[in-house]
Design a protein around this motif. Structure first.
Motif, PDB file in Angstrom:
ATOM      1  N   SER A  16       0.966  -1.046   0.088  1.00 37.16           N
ATOM      2  CA  SER A  16      -0.006   0.162   0.060  1.00 37.16           C
ATOM      3  C   SER A  16       1.040   1.180  -0.037  1.00 37.16           C
ATOM      4  O   SER A  16       1.904   1.395   0.773  1.00 37.16           O
ATOM      5  N   GLU A  17       0.478   2.197  -0.826  1.00 42.55           N
ATOM      6  CA  GLU A  17       1.309   3.424  -0.738  1.00 42.55           C
ATOM      7  C   GLU A  17       0.390   4.697  -0.211  1.00 42.55           C
ATOM      8  O   GLU A  17       0.757   5.797  -0.192  1.00 42.55           O
ATOM      9  N   LEU A  41       2.254 -13.493   6.121  1.00 43.51           N
ATOM     10  CA  LEU A  41       1.924 -12.275   5.785  1.00 43.51           C
ATOM     11  C   LEU A  41       2.850 -11.007   5.984  1.00 43.51           C
ATOM     12  O   LEU A  41       3.319 -11.019   6.993  1.00 43.51           O
ATOM     13  N   VAL A  42       3.147 -10.202   5.011  1.00 38.40           N
ATOM     14  CA  VAL A  42       3.907  -9.132   4.890  1.00 38.40           C
ATOM     15  C   VAL A  42       3.044  -8.052   4.599  1.00 38.40           C
ATOM     16  O   VAL A  42       2.404  -8.016   3.353  1.00 38.40           O
ATOM     17  N   LEU A  43       3.102  -6.856   5.241  1.00 42.37           N
ATOM     18  CA  LEU A  43       2.507  -5.503   4.982  1.00 42.37           C
ATOM     19  C   LEU A  43       3.518  -4.749   4.511  1.00 42.37           C
ATOM     20  O   LEU A  43       4.544  -4.404   5.270  1.00 42.37           O
ATOM     21  N   LEU A  58      -3.010  -5.284  15.589  1.00 42.56           N
ATOM     22  CA  LEU A  58      -3.506  -6.340  14.955  1.00 42.56           C
ATOM     23  C   LEU A  58      -2.132  -7.222  14.475  1.00 42.56           C
ATOM     24  O   LEU A  58      -2.105  -8.182  14.591  1.00 42.56           O
ATOM     25  N   CYS A  59      -1.426  -6.370  13.413  1.00 36.88           N
ATOM     26  CA  CYS A  59      -0.178  -7.079  13.056  1.00 36.88           C
ATOM     27  C   CYS A  59       0.746  -7.518  14.161  1.00 36.88           C
ATOM     28  O   CYS A  59       1.287  -8.708  13.968  1.00 36.88           O
ATOM     29  N   VAL A  64       1.994 -10.342  11.842  1.00 33.47           N
ATOM     30  CA  VAL A  64       2.234  -9.922  10.410  1.00 33.47           C
ATOM     31  C   VAL A  64       3.304  -8.748  10.496  1.00 33.47           C
ATOM     32  O   VAL A  64       3.629  -8.167  11.248  1.00 33.47           O
ATOM     33  N   MET A  65       4.397  -9.105   9.371  1.00 32.35           N
ATOM     34  CA  MET A  65       5.387  -8.265   9.773  1.00 32.35           C
ATOM     35  C   MET A  65       5.365  -6.844   8.846  1.00 32.35           C
ATOM     36  O   MET A  65       4.796  -6.942   7.475  1.00 32.35           O
TER      37      MET A  65
END
Length: 333
Positions: A16-17, A41-43, A58-59, A64-65
């Protein structure tokens, strides 16, 4: 919602940008799908993106990394600054820090407060859940929350009766909810918070975290007024942090210093069988600014104010906070 998705080996990567990422409903769905597929899952975001505090929570809880791309091909963890390398579809955090994480750059006239507080209520048929979140929001903004939801963005108008009917029953599961409040008059950001409902054997716990942007730290009188509002809610414990350099409702991908403890509140559970004044004097010995024993209601509580400015020979506020929690509530501190 501005996300791009790709699969890298065993890892699903969401990119996401957006300047602020906080759509936990969309991310929760992606987490479920990634786990069902047996992967992680990676954000992934650029270094201009911030996460809302609920999404960061939440991450953290779900593993979530959050990986930040510095724009030059190097990666680092958005919450710790650790360098990241990718190998065979897996992302690994290294011990070394990326130099960009330590840079300063957020506006220094931005800041605010972050609040953590908890109540323990006995189980009964007519229990009210959400009262602590409402009291904190009123103290931060002057009005009750605007809405609540199980994920961001919130979807339900604020209603303590509705929350209580769903999550206050003895046989109802605990839950993690979000709430938002109004923007304080003349300020830049609205109240942003989370409400965690837990169901231990001895009652129902309401744990809240809330943040709001403010232009200047609270005065001593404002800090004590806030403590009195929480005393009326019979909190088990509470702490208020001052934040400087960033909106406390958002998590930036760079180091801006830790939130500074400002107010500590210890309720009846911590003070059971103890002399509140004795522990207030202990706080002064450690370097606290002042203390007040608040009475009225079912039991007294102890409020400790910590110094806003460093002082030669006085421990940092975080050190004082650790000492007081070690003495009164070691299981929380």
């Amino acid at each position: 919602m501005g996300f791009a998705r790709r699969v890298s080996g065993h890892t699903t990567v969401l990119y996401s940008e957006a300047p602020v990422v906080g759509h936990t409903q969309w991310v929760s769905k992606a987490i479920s799908e990634a786990k069902a597929a047996g992967g992680g899952l990676v954000l992934l975001t650029p270094d201009t993106t911030k996460l809302t505090r609920p999404l960061a929570h939440l991450c953290d809880v779900l593993g979530v990394m959050w990986v930040v791309d510095d724009g030059r091909g190097a990666l680092y963890v958005g919450t710790t600054g650790q360098r990241v390398h990718e190998r065979d579809g897996h992302y690994f955090a290294e011990d070394a820090l990326h130099e960009q994480y330590s840079r300063q750059g957020s506006a220094q006239d931005i800041g605010g407060v972050r609040v953590q507080a908890e109540t323990l209520m006995p189980r009964r048929t007519n229990i009210r859940v959400g009262g602590l979140a409402e009291a904190v929001c009123r103290a931060l903004s002057g009005a009750q929350p605007l809405g609540w939801g199980v994920q961001e963005p919130v979807t339900q108008p604020w209603s303590v009766p509705d929350i209580s009917s769903r999550y206050g029953r003895a046989n109802a599961d605990g839950h993690f909810l979000h709430f938002v409040g109004p923007r304080p008059e003349g300020e830049r950001g609205q109240v942003n918070g989370s409400l965690e409902i837990q169901k231990p054997r001895d009652g129902i716990v309401e744990h809240i975290e809330a943040s709001v942007a403010l232009p200047a730290p609270w005065s001593d009188d404002e800090r004590l007024d806030f403590a009195r509002s929480l005393h009326e809610m019979q909190v088990r414990w509470a702490r208020v942090y001052h934040v400087v350099g960033t909106n406390p409702a958002l998590v930036p991908p760079l180091f801006l210093g830790l939130p500074v403890p400002s107010v500590l509140i210890f309720g009846a559970e911590a003070l059971a069988g103890r002399d509140a004044h004795e522990y207030g004097e202990l706080a002064l010995m450690h370097g606290a600014l002042r203390y007040e024993v608040m009475r009225g209601g079912s039991a007294p509580s102890l409020t400790v104010l910590l110094r806003d400015e460093p002082r030669e020979g006085v421990p940092a506020p975080a050190v004082i906070m650790e000492a007081m929690y070690r003495a009164l509530m070691p299981e929380v501190g």
